[in-house]
Design a protein around this motif. Sequence first.
Motif, PDB file in Angstrom:
ATOM      1  N   VAL A 196       0.874  -1.178   0.000  1.00 42.30           N
ATOM      2  CA  VAL A 196       0.000   0.000   0.000  1.00 42.30           C
ATOM      3  C   VAL A 196       0.907   1.221   0.000  1.00 42.30           C
ATOM      4  N   SER A 197       0.756   2.060  -1.000  1.00 39.90           N
ATOM      5  CA  SER A 197       1.634   3.222  -1.139  1.00 39.90           C
ATOM      6  C   SER A 197       0.826   4.509  -1.253  1.00 39.90           C
ATOM      7  N   PHE A 198       1.520   5.619  -1.110  1.00 37.37           N
ATOM      8  CA  PHE A 198       0.956   6.935  -1.379  1.00 37.37           C
ATOM      9  C   PHE A 198       1.405   7.371  -2.768  1.00 37.37           C
ATOM     10  N   ALA A 199       0.492   7.910  -3.562  1.00 42.41           N
ATOM     11  CA  ALA A 199       0.832   8.545  -4.837  1.00 42.41           C
ATOM     12  C   ALA A 199       0.525  10.031  -4.678  1.00 42.41           C
ATOM     13  N   VAL A 200       1.564  10.837  -4.665  1.00 41.07           N
ATOM     14  CA  VAL A 200       1.421  12.264  -4.359  1.00 41.07           C
ATOM     15  C   VAL A 200       1.747  13.107  -5.584  1.00 41.07           C
ATOM     16  N   THR A 201       0.815  13.948  -5.989  1.00 39.90           N
ATOM     17  CA  THR A 201       1.090  14.934  -7.027  1.00 39.90           C
ATOM     18  C   THR A 201       1.569  16.210  -6.359  1.00 39.90           C
ATOM     19  N   ILE A 202       2.772  16.641  -6.710  1.00 40.40           N
ATOM     20  CA  ILE A 202       3.357  17.821  -6.058  1.00 40.40           C
ATOM     21  C   ILE A 202       2.815  19.086  -6.718  1.00 40.40           C
ATOM     22  N   LEU A 203       2.202  19.914  -5.902  1.00 41.09           N
ATOM     23  CA  LEU A 203       1.648  21.190  -6.339  1.00 41.09           C
ATOM     24  C   LEU A 203       2.371  22.317  -5.611  1.00 41.09           C
ATOM     25  N   ILE A 225       3.017  18.079 -10.752  1.00 35.24           N
ATOM     26  CA  ILE A 225       1.810  18.264 -11.554  1.00 35.24           C
ATOM     27  C   ILE A 225       2.213  18.329 -13.021  1.00 35.24           C
ATOM     28  N   GLN A 226       1.461  17.656 -13.868  1.00 35.13           N
ATOM     29  CA  GLN A 226       1.816  17.539 -15.284  1.00 35.13           C
ATOM     30  C   GLN A 226       1.867  18.919 -15.950  1.00 35.13           C
ATOM     31  N   GLU A 227       2.979  19.195 -16.633  1.00 34.09           N
ATOM     32  CA  GLU A 227       3.128  20.484 -17.303  1.00 34.09           C
ATOM     33  C   GLU A 227       3.312  20.326 -18.811  1.00 34.09           C
ATOM     34  N   LYS A 228       2.784  19.239 -19.366  1.00 38.75           N
ATOM     35  CA  LYS A 228       2.734  19.123 -20.826  1.00 38.75           C
ATOM     36  C   LYS A 228       1.886  20.271 -21.366  1.00 38.75           C
ATOM     37  N   LYS A 247      -3.448  26.099 -12.854  1.00 38.21           N
ATOM     38  CA  LYS A 247      -2.298  26.775 -13.463  1.00 38.21           C
ATOM     39  C   LYS A 247      -1.416  27.429 -12.409  1.00 38.21           C
ATOM     40  N   LYS A 248      -2.034  27.934 -11.347  1.00 42.69           N
ATOM     41  CA  LYS A 248      -1.268  28.561 -10.270  1.00 42.69           C
ATOM     42  C   LYS A 248      -0.473  27.536  -9.466  1.00 42.69           C
ATOM     43  N   ASN A 249      -0.802  26.251  -9.635  1.00 41.57           N
ATOM     44  CA  ASN A 249      -0.153  25.213  -8.847  1.00 41.57           C
ATOM     45  C   ASN A 249       1.015  24.542  -9.555  1.00 41.57           C
ATOM     46  N   THR A 250       1.306  24.927 -10.815  1.00 39.22           N
ATOM     47  CA  THR A 250       2.474  24.368 -11.481  1.00 39.22           C
ATOM     48  C   THR A 250       3.735  24.821 -10.749  1.00 39.22           C
ATOM     49  N   ILE A 251       4.760  23.985 -10.770  1.00 32.06           N
ATOM     50  CA  ILE A 251       5.912  24.277  -9.895  1.00 32.06           C
ATOM     51  C   ILE A 251       7.247  24.351 -10.635  1.00 32.06           C
ATOM     52  N   SER A 252       7.222  24.460 -11.962  1.00 29.09           N
ATOM     53  CA  SER A 252       8.476  24.457 -12.716  1.00 29.09           C
ATOM     54  C   SER A 252       9.402  25.610 -12.324  1.00 29.09           C
ATOM     55  N   ILE A 253       8.861  26.693 -11.790  1.00 32.56           N
ATOM     56  CA  ILE A 253       9.707  27.822 -11.399  1.00 32.56           C
ATOM     57  C   ILE A 253      10.239  27.680  -9.976  1.00 32.56           C
ATOM     58  N   TYR A 254       9.894  26.580  -9.323  1.00 35.42           N
ATOM     59  CA  TYR A 254      10.338  26.361  -7.944  1.00 35.42           C
ATOM     60  C   TYR A 254      11.306  25.181  -7.848  1.00 35.42           C
ATOM     61  N   LYS A 255      12.189  25.053  -8.829  1.00 37.87           N
ATOM     62  CA  LYS A 255      13.066  23.883  -8.910  1.00 37.87           C
ATOM     63  C   LYS A 255      13.977  23.733  -7.699  1.00 37.87           C
ATOM     64  N   GLU A 256      14.536  24.823  -7.244  1.00 46.57           N
ATOM     65  CA  GLU A 256      15.451  24.751  -6.097  1.00 46.57           C
ATOM     66  C   GLU A 256      14.712  24.351  -4.820  1.00 46.57           C
ATOM     67  N   GLY A 300       6.668  19.402 -23.320  1.00 44.82           N
ATOM     68  CA  GLY A 300       6.513  19.852 -21.939  1.00 44.82           C
ATOM     69  C   GLY A 300       6.642  18.740 -20.933  1.00 44.82           C
ATOM     70  N   CYS A 301       6.655  17.479 -21.386  1.00 43.82           N
ATOM     71  CA  CYS A 301       6.768  16.350 -20.451  1.00 43.82           C
ATOM     72  C   CYS A 301       8.207  16.262 -19.925  1.00 43.82           C
ATOM     73  N   ASN A 302       8.354  16.118 -18.619  1.00 45.80           N
ATOM     74  CA  ASN A 302       9.682  16.106 -18.026  1.00 45.80           C
ATOM     75  C   ASN A 302      10.355  14.732 -18.041  1.00 45.80           C
ATOM     76  N   MET A 303       9.709  13.755 -18.714  1.00 41.63           N
ATOM     77  CA  MET A 303      10.327  12.426 -18.811  1.00 41.63           C
ATOM     78  C   MET A 303      10.942  12.181 -20.187  1.00 41.63           C
TER      79      MET A 303
END
Length: 350
Positions: A194-201, A228-231, A243-252, A346-349
Amino acid sequence: MRLRKYHDVIRTNRPFFKSPLNQKIKILSNILKFWKNSSKKPLIISNKPVVAQIEPTSMCNLKCAMCIRDKIGVPLGTMSFENFKKILKQLDSLFKIHLSGQGEAFLNQELFRMIDYANKRGIVVNLNTNATLFNEETIKKICEVDIGEIAISVESTKKKEYEQIRKGANFDKVRESIKKLNYSLKKNKKRTIVSFAVTILKENLDELPKFVKFAYSLGIKKIIVQTIQEKEDYVKNYSNEAKKNTISIYKEKLKEKINEAKKIAKEKKIEFIFDEEKSKGCIWPWRSIYVTWNGNVTPCCKILDYKKDGMGNLLTDDFWKIWNGEKYQMFRKLLRKRQAPSPCKGCNMV
């Protein structure tokens, strides 16, 4: 980390070890073909998918803040058991199935028949769920089949924030259901993880270390996190809130919180997986396949443009014509060069 994931899959795959010898040979032969192909990544491949993500239903009982189902015109429906069998006839050498998609898996009334059927073919089944539909009967049925992993989607450790993100869910009920599920699995000597699947916002980024402590308090030994998917095609369909929850600008800050969470996870002996930080490129078109509830094939669970033709349909088309067709070859050619096909931008994979 990769070895640990393989270990988890093998350890929980009782169906494979209980399957007839000829089925074991078919599955192992397909895995070997994939390994041989995985280094060169040819455009036309001899192996069938090792892993399949099959959507039991596109219907859901929640209205999550980051979900785009309504915006992209997802056709609502549920896969029948008979169609599930037809799909597995084409995908006859799978090692693992993820029964998940755009909807909540437990809304499919034939879900446990599907799991049992897959088990009898030597296939381990993993599930993603919001766990809001768990009750005593559901938990009992879970313990009567072989499920490798049940990943429960959780986006906050706090009641108010969780219920704001997962609209329609009850935080207290889900938490108690997780406790009951873990207790029943242990009582029935099941190996299900049993695991947690967490989408980071943006709004839960600071909570990452707390997710580890929350998991530990519930007896959960594994956490899988993804941003959170940014494709491009997702972002354009997001609500203003999403849109306010995307985190690409918070990399550090993301790196800082991931490292903090990993440190606590190590102390608590919890497996913490974040694949995005060291991606070696997408391997979906060589290893995996995504099948919607109505049989349509896409290269990946994140490619869901229902206004365009997919790769084909496993209920009406021949598998090999789909798998080695021109569309799949185009995807393989671009991804082999670490270039993004149009639906992947836009996919980070990649």
